[in-house]
Scaffold this active site. Structure first.
Site, PDB file in Angstrom:
ATOM      1  N   HIS A   1      20.339 -13.798   7.124  1.00  0.00           N
ATOM      2  CA  HIS A   1      20.349 -13.176   5.799  1.00  0.00           C
ATOM      3  C   HIS A   1      21.498 -13.686   4.935  1.00  0.00           C
ATOM      4  O   HIS A   1      22.361 -12.932   4.506  1.00  0.00           O
ATOM      5  CB  HIS A   1      20.370 -11.643   5.912  1.00  0.00           C
ATOM      6  CG  HIS A   1      19.148 -11.090   6.540  1.00  0.00           C
ATOM      7  ND1 HIS A   1      17.886 -11.283   6.011  1.00  0.00           N
ATOM      8  CD2 HIS A   1      18.983 -10.381   7.671  1.00  0.00           C
ATOM      9  CE1 HIS A   1      16.994 -10.705   6.791  1.00  0.00           C
ATOM     10  NE2 HIS A   1      17.624 -10.155   7.812  1.00  0.00           N
ATOM     11  N   LYS A   2      21.424 -14.971   4.677  1.00  0.00           N
ATOM     12  CA  LYS A   2      22.431 -15.652   3.855  1.00  0.00           C
ATOM     13  C   LYS A   2      22.705 -14.937   2.544  1.00  0.00           C
ATOM     14  O   LYS A   2      23.841 -14.899   2.084  1.00  0.00           O
ATOM     15  CB  LYS A   2      21.893 -17.053   3.519  1.00  0.00           C
ATOM     16  CG  LYS A   2      22.598 -18.151   4.239  1.00  0.00           C
ATOM     17  CD  LYS A   2      22.250 -19.470   3.550  1.00  0.00           C
ATOM     18  CE  LYS A   2      23.178 -20.536   4.020  1.00  0.00           C
ATOM     19  NZ  LYS A   2      22.577 -21.649   4.639  1.00  0.00           N
TER      20      LYS A   2
ATOM     21  N   TRP B   1      21.444 -11.580   1.632  1.00  0.00           N
ATOM     22  CA  TRP B   1      21.675 -10.133   1.727  1.00  0.00           C
ATOM     23  C   TRP B   1      23.009  -9.798   2.372  1.00  0.00           C
ATOM     24  O   TRP B   1      23.575  -8.747   2.118  1.00  0.00           O
ATOM     25  CB  TRP B   1      20.497  -9.437   2.425  1.00  0.00           C
ATOM     26  CG  TRP B   1      19.357  -9.266   1.460  1.00  0.00           C
ATOM     27  CD1 TRP B   1      18.169  -9.931   1.467  1.00  0.00           C
ATOM     28  CD2 TRP B   1      19.343  -8.428   0.295  1.00  0.00           C
ATOM     29  NE1 TRP B   1      17.403  -9.563   0.382  1.00  0.00           N
ATOM     30  CE2 TRP B   1      18.107  -8.645  -0.354  1.00  0.00           C
ATOM     31  CE3 TRP B   1      20.242  -7.540  -0.277  1.00  0.00           C
ATOM     32  CZ2 TRP B   1      17.754  -7.977  -1.530  1.00  0.00           C
ATOM     33  CZ3 TRP B   1      19.900  -6.877  -1.454  1.00  0.00           C
ATOM     34  CH2 TRP B   1      18.673  -7.103  -2.061  1.00  0.00           C
TER      35      TRP B   1
ATOM     36  N   LEU C   1       8.658  -8.193  -7.631  1.00  0.00           N
ATOM     37  CA  LEU C   1       9.320  -9.476  -7.389  1.00  0.00           C
ATOM     38  C   LEU C   1       8.255 -10.474  -6.953  1.00  0.00           C
ATOM     39  O   LEU C   1       7.521 -10.236  -5.987  1.00  0.00           O
ATOM     40  CB  LEU C   1      10.366  -9.322  -6.277  1.00  0.00           C
ATOM     41  CG  LEU C   1      10.918 -10.610  -5.655  1.00  0.00           C
ATOM     42  CD1 LEU C   1      11.660 -11.448  -6.694  1.00  0.00           C
ATOM     43  CD2 LEU C   1      11.835 -10.283  -4.487  1.00  0.00           C
ATOM     44  N   CYS C   2       8.148 -11.568  -7.696  1.00  0.00           N
ATOM     45  CA  CYS C   2       7.094 -12.534  -7.374  1.00  0.00           C
ATOM     46  C   CYS C   2       7.524 -13.938  -7.790  1.00  0.00           C
ATOM     47  O   CYS C   2       8.028 -14.150  -8.891  1.00  0.00           O
ATOM     48  CB  CYS C   2       5.810 -12.141  -8.123  1.00  0.00           C
ATOM     49  SG  CYS C   2       4.419 -13.207  -7.739  1.00  0.00           S
TER      50      CYS C   2
ATOM     51  N   ARG D   1      14.897 -20.454  -2.684  1.00  0.00           N
ATOM     52  CA  ARG D   1      15.987 -19.512  -2.992  1.00  0.00           C
ATOM     53  C   ARG D   1      15.961 -19.052  -4.447  1.00  0.00           C
ATOM     54  O   ARG D   1      17.004 -18.769  -5.039  1.00  0.00           O
ATOM     55  CB  ARG D   1      17.356 -20.122  -2.649  1.00  0.00           C
ATOM     56  CG  ARG D   1      17.461 -20.750  -1.269  1.00  0.00           C
ATOM     57  CD  ARG D   1      17.203 -19.818  -0.127  1.00  0.00           C
ATOM     58  NE  ARG D   1      18.125 -18.699   0.017  1.00  0.00           N
ATOM     59  CZ  ARG D   1      18.048 -17.797   1.008  1.00  0.00           C
ATOM     60  NH1 ARG D   1      17.099 -17.906   1.937  1.00  0.00           N
ATOM     61  NH2 ARG D   1      18.884 -16.809   1.080  1.00  0.00           N
TER      62      ARG D   1
ATOM     63  N   LEU E   1       5.423   2.340  -6.686  1.00  0.00           N
ATOM     64  CA  LEU E   1       4.104   1.815  -7.025  1.00  0.00           C
ATOM     65  C   LEU E   1       3.912   0.390  -6.531  1.00  0.00           C
ATOM     66  O   LEU E   1       4.820  -0.397  -6.609  1.00  0.00           O
ATOM     67  CB  LEU E   1       3.935   1.845  -8.543  1.00  0.00           C
ATOM     68  CG  LEU E   1       4.085   3.229  -9.159  1.00  0.00           C
ATOM     69  CD1 LEU E   1       4.116   3.138 -10.668  1.00  0.00           C
ATOM     70  CD2 LEU E   1       2.926   4.127  -8.724  1.00  0.00           C
TER      71      LEU E   1
END
Ligand SMILES: CC(C)(COP(=O)(O)OP(=O)(O)OC[C@H]1O[C@@H](n2cnc3c(N)ncnc32)[C@H](O)[C@@H]1OP(=O)(O)O)[C@@H](O)C(=O)NCCC(=O)NCCS
Length: 440
Positions: free
Chosen positions: A18-19, A21, A151-152, A161, A440
């Site tokens: 998890h570079k 996070w 998020l897409c 990245r 949602l």
């Protein structure tokens, strides 16, 4: 049953680095002994970087105006073609434009939290992330929070990245408004969920679900038998059950706030404007006596004698594209949304009455869900999905929801607190969960 949502972490069981996070103010490893509060030291908007983060060469930021038809069309296309799929690439979420407008323009929303990434040369929209403002309470703390969703990144631009840049940019814009926390959910496991819920599915159209491979025909059964098993009555049965109307807003607000105050984490719905937006503004419009563009279905129970609103239930419509099926291309999916009932609040109840009140609530939630399934089947939905959150465990089994293979993880940005029960292990014992936020 198969799952509609993405899910299952391909890296489950492996230790991932998890570079990105690991650099963020999130709980890095789960522990039950967590002191509540922000993770970062206090800051002000003046401390926040004033210019957008740098994108890779050839890309540019572009705020998506969701009230502009052309831009909404672009967003809808990006998500319809690139948003969440199940692991076997059979289904992909197909949020409608009306749905996205409803979800992204909640009271207090900031237009510049609808963040797009475009290819500089062509203007093509290839990335998106959004935030809206919601008020949340976690244990005894209440704050304005970002709710980050959608998020897409275009399929052709994956693993470059870009997602961390989108996440940092939405965080920056949220921080500029003096908001320092956010809530988000994901099928994948990253550092660190405060809760995990499981998906359950209630079959409303057995022939279609079997045909498309969403559910299988149990050995020795037949479609006709499944149809009988899942058939709902033609009319609802709770006296006073009717569609919610504008004049119900204050009573529904009071009831829902009181109901949600029982959960360790909940959306507060602190204003009647919130109630009106979330339960009425998505009800669509009548055209030639037919309801069109409806995204949320909200019902109340009005006591026939006192005329008081004693219960409310709601669900929303989020279809999925069925990929590569000769006969069907759309699965009509309803998702359980918020509900509330005064069955748990009998006047003057002492703690001795708690068990009695719980079984009263359980009975009531089963009656309400039954009517909701009745409405949903009549409206042409193929399946009703529910997570193990709220008090859903009290009716999931009795109302014939079956376990899916998907899970939904809940996260908070820059807020530490002890984990909250997502109801995964208490479905068979019909115990409610601690989660009072539906995303949602
Ligand atoms: C989610 C998505 C934008 C990620 O983009 P990507 O190109 O696969 O990943 P990137 O190389 O840009 O970035 C990877 C980083 O983003 C993180 N990330 C990926 N998906 C994430 C999510 N849903 N929420 C938060 N972080 C996420 C990864 O954990 C990784 O960070 P890490 O190294 O600290 O673990 C992209 O896969 C996508 O559009 N998928 C379909 C839609 C979707 O699943 N959206 C998320 C719904 S919750």
């Amino acid at each position: 049953m198969k799952l509609l949502e993405n899910f299952g972490d391909p890296n489950a069981g492996q230790v991932k680095e998890h570079k990105f996070w690991k650099t963020q103010p999130v709980i890095q490893d789960g522990s039950t002994e967590i002191k509540e509060g922000p993770i970062d030291p206090p800051k002000t908007p003046a401390d926040v970087r004033q210019e957008p983060y740098a994108l890779p060469a050839g890309f540019e930021w572009s705020t998506v105006d969701v009230k502009n038809e052309g831009q909404m069309n672009e967003l809808h296309t990006l998500l319809s073609e690139n948003y969440v799929e199940d692991d076997e690439a059979m289904f992909r979420f197909r949020y409608s434009k009306e749905f996205l407008l409803w979800a992204l323009t909640a009271p207090g929303y900031h237009a510049d939290w609808h963040i797009g990434v475009r290819v500089q040369k062509t203007g093509k929209l290839v990335g998106f992330i959004s935030g809206i403002k919601v008020e949340l309470r976690a244990y005894s703390h209440t704050w304005d929070s970002g709710e980050v969703n959608y998020l897409c990144v275009h399929k052709k631009l994956r693993s470059k990245r870009l997602a961390p840049v989108l996440i940092k940019e939405v965080t920056r814009r949220i921080n500029l408004t003096n908001i320092w926390q956010a809530i988000y959910t994901a099928g994948i496991v990253i550092p660190t969920p405060f809760s995990t819920c499981r998906y359950y599915h209630r079959n409303l159209n057995p022939a279609k679900l079997v045909d498309i491979g969403f559910s299988s025909l149990p050995r020795g059964s037949s479609i006709a038998r499944l149809v009988r098993n899942y058939a709902m009555p033609t009319t609802t049965s709770v006296p006073g059950f009717r569609e919610m109307r504008k004049e119900d807003v204050p009573q529904v607000g009071n009831l829902l706030r009181r109901y949600l105050s029982r959960f360790p984490i909940a959306q507060t719905f602190s204003t009647d404007e919130d109630i009106e937006h979330w339960f009425l503004s998505g009800q669509g419009r009548d055209v030639d006596g037919k309801r069109v563009e409806q995204v949320v279905w909200a019902y109340v129970v009005e006591d026939p004698t006192t005329k008081e609103i004693t219960d409310m239930v709601s669900f929303y419509s989020l279809p999925s594209t069925i990929m590569q099926h000769p006969k069907y291309d759309l699965l009509n999916v309803a998702y359980m949304f918020y509900y509330a009932s005064d069955a748990i609040f009998s006047a003057g109840a002492s703690s001795d009455d708690e068990t009695k009140l719980k079984s009263k609530l359980e009975r009531r939630l089963n009656e309400l869900t039954r009517d909701m399934l009745t409405v949903a089947q009549a409206a042409g939905f193929d399946v009703m999905n529910a997570l193990t959150l709220l008090d859903n465990n009290m009716f999931i089994s009795e109302q014939k929801f079956g376990p899916g293979d998907g899970y939904l993880n809940y996260y908070l940005y820059n807020w530490a607190m002890p984990p909250i029960d997502g109801g995964m292990d208490t479905t068979s014992s019909r115990e409610g969960s601690g989660v009072g936020v539906v995303m949602l």
